[in-house]
Write a protein that holds these residues in place. Structure first.
Motif, PDB file in Angstrom:
ATOM      1  N   LEU A 166      -3.473   7.718   8.802  1.00 30.82           N
ATOM      2  CA  LEU A 166      -2.134   8.535   8.599  1.00 30.82           C
ATOM      3  C   LEU A 166      -0.957   7.729   8.951  1.00 30.82           C
ATOM      4  N   ILE A 167      -0.983   6.739  10.155  1.00 28.83           N
ATOM      5  CA  ILE A 167       0.249   6.310  10.594  1.00 28.83           C
ATOM      6  C   ILE A 167       0.314   5.130   9.144  1.00 28.83           C
ATOM      7  N   TRP A 168      -0.801   4.517   8.970  1.00 21.74           N
ATOM      8  CA  TRP A 168      -0.471   3.310   7.837  1.00 21.74           C
ATOM      9  C   TRP A 168      -0.017   3.857   6.487  1.00 21.74           C
ATOM     10  N   TRP A 169      -0.541   5.146   6.150  1.00 26.98           N
ATOM     11  CA  TRP A 169       0.037   5.828   5.100  1.00 26.98           C
ATOM     12  C   TRP A 169       1.296   6.089   5.167  1.00 26.98           C
ATOM     13  N   LYS A 170       1.919   6.617   6.228  1.00 30.64           N
ATOM     14  CA  LYS A 170       3.449   6.883   6.463  1.00 30.64           C
ATOM     15  C   LYS A 170       4.142   5.543   6.129  1.00 30.64           C
ATOM     16  N   LYS A 171       3.640   4.710   7.101  1.00 28.40           N
ATOM     17  CA  LYS A 171       4.418   3.417   7.553  1.00 28.40           C
ATOM     18  C   LYS A 171       4.832   2.712   5.947  1.00 28.40           C
TER      19      LYS A 171
ATOM     20  N   LEU B 224       2.896   3.786  -3.164  1.00 27.12           N
ATOM     21  CA  LEU B 224       1.993   2.645  -3.793  1.00 27.12           C
ATOM     22  C   LEU B 224       0.983   3.247  -4.735  1.00 27.12           C
ATOM     23  N   LEU B 225       0.296   4.184  -4.479  1.00 33.36           N
ATOM     24  CA  LEU B 225      -0.818   4.709  -5.169  1.00 33.36           C
ATOM     25  C   LEU B 225       0.016   5.001  -6.689  1.00 33.36           C
ATOM     26  N   ILE B 226       0.793   5.994  -6.693  1.00 33.05           N
ATOM     27  CA  ILE B 226       1.485   6.262  -7.952  1.00 33.05           C
ATOM     28  C   ILE B 226       1.889   5.005  -8.624  1.00 33.05           C
TER      29      ILE B 226
ATOM     30  N   PHE C 163       0.671   3.843 -12.237  1.00 25.69           N
ATOM     31  CA  PHE C 163       1.794   3.745 -13.514  1.00 25.69           C
ATOM     32  C   PHE C 163       1.368   2.162 -14.217  1.00 25.69           C
ATOM     33  N   VAL C 164       1.275   1.042 -13.383  1.00 30.03           N
ATOM     34  CA  VAL C 164       1.449  -0.158 -13.767  1.00 30.03           C
ATOM     35  C   VAL C 164       0.088  -0.594 -14.331  1.00 30.03           C
ATOM     36  N   VAL C 165      -1.041   0.088 -13.710  1.00 27.23           N
ATOM     37  CA  VAL C 165      -2.455  -0.416 -13.968  1.00 27.23           C
ATOM     38  C   VAL C 165      -2.412   0.458 -15.634  1.00 27.23           C
ATOM     39  N   GLN C 166      -2.167   1.425 -15.624  1.00 17.07           N
ATOM     40  CA  GLN C 166      -2.302   2.330 -16.996  1.00 17.07           C
ATOM     41  C   GLN C 166      -1.178   1.665 -18.066  1.00 17.07           C
ATOM     42  N   ALA C 167      -0.283   0.879 -17.702  1.00 22.84           N
ATOM     43  CA  ALA C 167       0.587   0.291 -18.658  1.00 22.84           C
ATOM     44  C   ALA C 167      -0.158  -0.773 -19.296  1.00 22.84           C
ATOM     45  N   VAL C 168      -0.770  -1.480 -18.207  1.00 21.94           N
ATOM     46  CA  VAL C 168      -1.670  -2.784 -18.568  1.00 21.94           C
ATOM     47  C   VAL C 168      -2.762  -2.358 -19.517  1.00 21.94           C
TER      48      VAL C 168
END
Length: 445
Positions: free
Chosen positions: A287-292, A298-300, A304-309
């Protein structure tokens, strides 16, 4: 009658021909080798008189002289003269029908090897003579033109069709969903409704941005989801009208791309809910890493980028207009063809995100009722899966222009499920139950 004259004339014709080939004269004939073609060439040039009758051939070697008797073998077996045929000086042809006594009780028998074929049947020659044939019906998609060639079934053009046993082809009817079609208008109006609802929800959420309902729904992520739903709706409008290369690409491209981002947002929302209530206690560092590092963005962004590729695979074999002629013989169905092999990579990511989202949202099904986003997401995903399963089943079984309409409806329902299932309940609380849109209510677990 006498049959001696034809024998005489034949012998005399050959004798005259040999006389000329051997170059005979008063002193005799030359001793040369005679070939049949030499004799035949001279016979065709014959022009002599025999028994006061002229024997003459034209330039094509056809006999133009002589008198022929037409005979009929009567029931007693005797040859009886019933007419004549002469060439010279004029062509004369005469038959005394009263002298002919047919064996078929007076009816003239048919003097053909094969009867005439019915309409739509081609002649299949089965002997050396063209008058001897069998009749074979021309299959669907072909026709026979008796005047040009009665022995061949001709294929119709790709824009034409014919039934079995046809003598001509008919033009195929072009089939596609026009923009003025009643169903198309209804679907496009419904699409504008979802665009209007998306804008209305966005305005309502922006006004109540700092309230607990909007914050619990995802805060700024809500506007990204609503924007993606609005952009996905663009695809619906290109399911109608005459297909073009541009409309075929816009029919699939916006929906696949932005719906993938929408699913990534719901994956983040489902994961955040599960993480807050279940995972954070066991793995606090996660959870700390996720918030930091702002894991949700990052996931979204990655999605977005992967689907564009992945959508670049469209350039290998992009959706294009296609004339389907095998579904119905009398129609040409115009639709957009999409090579599933070439575009399968771009479909893997949204399917994977939908499965991942369902896992996270199902894990959070037993959370407090004030945090019911996971239940709404689970229900929307179940409806989504059910709808696309029906569409795929119908797509495999149905053949016709209305498959495009069903595709547009499926895309539209996919947008409505998240808008109605996830956002409208929160709008209802904001507008009609403001007492539940307070910090105290959300803390009263």
């Amino acid at each position: 009658p006498s049959f001696s004259y034809p024998v005489y004339s034949a012998v005399y014709a050959i004798a005259h021909a040999l006389h000329k080939v051997l170059q005979c004269g008063t002193a005799g004939c030359n001793n040369i080798i005679v070939y049949p073609n030499m004799v035949l060439a001279e016979i065709q040039k014959s022009n002599f008189t025999l028994l006061n009758r002229t024997v003459l051939f034209d330039e094509n070697g056809v006999l133009r002289s002589g008198l022929f008797s037409l005979v009929f073998w009567n029931s007693s077996g005797d040859a009886e003269e019933v007419g004549l045929y002469s060439f010279y000086p004029t062509v004369t042809f005469f038959i005394n029908i009263s002298k002919i006594n047919w064996h078929t009780d007076g009816e003239v028998p048919a003097s053909v090897c094969s009867p005439e074929c019915s309409k739509g049947y081609a002649r299949i020659q089965n002997r050396i003579h063209k008058c001897c044939f069998t009749c074979e019906i021309c299959p669907a998609g072909t026709y026979v033109n008796v005047e040009e060639n009665p022995y061949k079934c001709v294929l119709c053009k790709s824009t034409e069709w014919s039934e079995e046993g046809s003598t001509s082809c008919n033009l195929r009817q072009l089939e596609y969903i026009q923009l003025t079609d009643t169903v198309a208008i209804a679907i496009m109006v419904t699409t504008w409704v979802i665009v209007g609802l998306t804008l209305s929800v966005s305005v309502l959420f922006s006004i109540n941005y700092n309230t607990p309902v909007v914050r619990s729904a995802g805060g700024p992520m809500c506007f990204l989801i609503l924007g993606c739903l609005g952009l996905c709706s663009i695809s619906v409008f290109f399911h109608f009208g005459l297909p073009t290369p541009a409309s075929c690409i816009l029919r699939y491209f916006p929906f696949i791309w932005f719906y993938t981002v929408c699913l990534a947002c719901f994956v983040v929302r489902s994961f955040q809910i599960v993480c807050i209530f279940k995972i954070s206690a066991k793995f606090p560092s996660l959870l700390i890493w996720w918030k930091k590092y702002h894991g949700q963005w990052l996931l979204i962004s990655a999605a977005f980028v992967v689907q564009a590729v992945l959508l670049l695979t469209f350039s290998y074999d992009p959706p294009r207009p296609y004339n389907e002629t095998s579904w119905r013989p009398e129609q040409i169905v115009l639709f957009c063809y999409m090579n599933l092999k070439a575009t399968s990579c771009s479909l893997v990511l949204p399917i994977s995100l939908a499965c991942l989202c369902f896992v996270f949202s199902y894990m959070a099904k037993d959370l407090p009722k004030n945090y019911n986003e996971a239940k709404a997401i689970t229900f929307s995903l179940l409806l989504l899966t059910f709808t696309w399963t029906i569409f795929i089943t119908v797509y495999m079984l149905y053949r016709g222009k209305y498959i495009q309409t069903l595709n547009a409806v499926t895309v539209l329902l996919s947008l409505y499920y998240f808008l109605v299932g996830y956002f409208l309940p929160k709008c209802y609380i904001i507008l009609f139950q403001p007492n539940k849109n307070t910090q105290q209510y959300f803390q009263s677990l």
